[in-house]
Scaffold this motif. Structure first.
Motif, short mmCIF file in Angstrom:
data_model
loop_
_atom_site.label_atom_id
_atom_site.label_comp_id
_atom_site.label_asym_id
_atom_site.label_seq_id
_atom_site.Cartn_x
_atom_site.Cartn_y
_atom_site.Cartn_z
N UNK A 150 -12.16 -0.94 -1.44
CA UNK A 150 -10.82 -1.30 -1.90
C UNK A 150 -10.22 -0.20 -2.77
N UNK A 151 -11.03 0.38 -3.65
CA UNK A 151 -10.54 1.46 -4.50
C UNK A 151 -10.15 2.69 -3.68
N UNK A 152 -10.96 3.01 -2.67
CA UNK A 152 -10.63 4.15 -1.82
C UNK A 152 -9.32 3.93 -1.08
N UNK A 153 -9.09 2.72 -0.59
CA UNK A 153 -7.83 2.41 0.09
C UNK A 153 -6.64 2.50 -0.87
N UNK A 154 -6.82 2.06 -2.09
CA UNK A 154 -5.72 2.13 -3.05
C UNK A 154 -5.33 3.58 -3.34
N UNK A 155 -6.31 4.46 -3.41
CA UNK A 155 -6.01 5.88 -3.62
C UNK A 155 -5.20 6.44 -2.46
N UNK A 156 -5.63 6.14 -1.24
CA UNK A 156 -4.91 6.64 -0.07
C UNK A 156 -3.51 6.05 0.02
N UNK A 157 -3.35 4.77 -0.37
CA UNK A 157 -2.03 4.15 -0.35
C UNK A 157 -1.10 4.77 -1.39
#
Length: 508
Positions: A150-157
């Motif tokens: 989830x944290x990795x997706x938030x960075x990419x978003x």
């Protein structure tokens, strides 16, 4: 005796004083500054010789002899290590009995194994509370997967939104981009307040359902944020919608966090469990940041691949994230009673004769988004209600949203001032009624379908209600005792806003 035997916790061996005064039990000679490893057999007083040497009382008047070698009845548990005191006739030693890792003897044989065990225990003490339920470690494992991806997706978003601002407003002033960002945040926080106020009771009664549904909403919001570079002219609309969904999910996460932590705190150490949860979240999120940074470094030489990276990893990371959340919630065993949990508990009691534990009820909890109820009360049932009744039971009709089918059910109407015991007994009586109806399904269907025999059907219905009420009253004492033994919180029953509607009795 305390002054004679107290030493620092890191001492390897514990010499005893040569002589101890027989009446005052104080050491005649102080401890030496440097502890020796071995010494001759010490002389004890009668009381000390009895407690350590295990000699019978008949020898109290005799001259004390050397103590018998063997284990002493003192065990030390600290940081996951177990040690025990041993007396070998000349030395008092504290020896590890949990595989050798806690032994204080200086030995290089298992050095690496001891080092690994010490490091693992240190990491466990840093992340895991001291006293938690047995299912806590399984929950943390799934939480690790959830927070990392989830944290990795938030960075990419977030990177995608910054890229959208740079594309959509390349010729605008920086203040315009800042204004859009502030509007996005303001709308998101406003929606968070509205959502929290409208679903306050659902955080207690439907915790798992609400938490998982908002997690799906959060995952979809990240996908919307990833679309902002493709539609930079609609940045404010897309970003605002995504942030509103994220704020709603955050509100649910914060509102349900304390209940989740309380289910693991078996020693009323809610503060410790909450603190460790924050440590876990920070560390796991940092690992997610590291994962996103590594992905960006791998594709830094290709602008096209870096732009397409979020769309490639989003479905994979989202599936892992939601799967981890779902599995983690399965290991959350809530001890509070809701209508659904109490119904599962009472059905098990009626069918199998025992009260299930919270873990067993947690496995049977389901998520039902597709049912809406339109109760139809029986006028005769309401007429038969007296001032001594704190509830009455009637038939109801509800409809499923997909098929639109009409189904019958049992409705419990609770009176103002009803206690928890009244609600439990009413639901237990309703479960007995349902069992009887299902066992004689075709008979009851024929009775209710026959219009000319309606009066006889109502008499049979009243007779069934009274019979099931007597059975429920007979079960209440043993049922309540077993519920308390298994750790169920029987003080209150958590009900939704619709379930909290009460009726008043008017005797006119």
């Amino acid at each position: 005796m305390q002054s004679a035997f107290y030493t620092a916790s890191n001492s390897h061996q514990f010499p005893l004083p040569r002589k101890i005064h027989e009446t005052q039990f104080t050491a005649q000679r102080p401890f030496p500054k440097k502890l020796k490893t071995c010494f001759k057999a010490p002389t004890f007083t009668n009381s000390l010789r009895t407690s350590i040497g295990y000699e019978p009382e008949e020898s109290l008047g005799k001259e004390p002899g050397p103590a018998t070698p063997g284990r002493l009845p003192v065990v030390i548990r600290r940081s996951g290590r177990v040690s025990r005191y041993f007396w070998d006739g000349s030395c008092l030693q504290l020896v590890g009995v949990d595989g050798g890792a806690a032994s204080f003897s200086f030995n290089f044989e298992d050095g690496f194994r001891k080092l690994y065990r010490i490091c693992s225990l240190a990491v466990k003490d840093f992340f895991i509370p001291k006293q938690v339920s047995g299912n806590y470690m399984d929950y943390v494992k799934w939480k690790f997967l959830h927070r990392v991806f989830s944290s990795a997706l938030q960075v990419l978003a977030t990177q995608a939104m910054f890229r959208a601002i740079g594309i959509g407003y390349s010729r605008s002033l920086p203040a315009a981009a800042a204004l859009n960002w502030l509007l996005k945040e303001g709308l998101g926080r406003l929606s968070r307040c509205i959502y929290t106020a409208s679903l306050a009771s659902a955080f207690d009664t439907n915790l798992k359902r609400v938490r998982f549904s908002t997690s799906v909403l959060f995952s979809l919001s990240l996908g919307v944020e990833l679309l902002t570079p493709a539609f930079p002219q609609y940045f404010l609309v897309l970003a605002s919608l995504a942030n509103m969904a994220k704020q709603i999910s955050l509100a649910c996460y914060l509102a349900t966090g304390s209940a989740v932590h309380r289910s693991f705190a078996i020693a009323d150490n809610l503060g410790e469990v909450s603190a460790k949860a924050q440590i876990q979240t920070v560390c796991f999120d940092n690992l997610g940041l590291l994962l996103a940074a590594l992905l960006n470094m791998l594709f830094k030489n290709s602008q096209r691949l870096q732009t397409a990276l979020p769309f490639f990893v989003y479905p994979i990371f989202s599936v892992i994230d939601l799967f981890a959340i779902y599995q983690g919630l399965k290991h959350v065993h809530l001890q509070t009673l809701t209508k659904d949990r109490l119904e599962i508990l009472l059905n098990t009691w009626i069918e199998l004769g025992y009260v299930p534990a919270p873990a067993e009820v947690s496995k049977e909890e389901g998520i039902d988004f597709l049912r809406s109820k339109d109760p139809e009360l029986s006028a005769m049932t309401m007429r038969s209600t007296s001032g001594e009744d704190y509830y009455f039971i009637s038939m109801e009709i509800f409809y499923t949203r997909i098929r639109g089918s009409r189904r019958q059910g049992i409705l419990i109407c609770v009176r103002e001032g009803a206690s928890t015991t009244d609600i439990v007994m009413g639901l237990l009586q309703a479960c007995y009624i349902r069992k009887s109806l299902l066992m004689n399904k075709y008979r009851w269907e024929n009775l209710f379908d026959a219009g000319d025999e309606l009066e006889s059907a109502l008499k049979e219905w009243s007779k069934l209600i009274e019979e099931c009420k007597r059975r429920a009253q007979g079960d209440m004492c043993l049922l309540n005792e077993q519920m308390l033994t298994l750790g169920w919180a029987t003080k209150n029953i958590l009900l939704s806003s619709l379930e909290q509607i009460r009726f008043s009795f008017v005797d006119d």
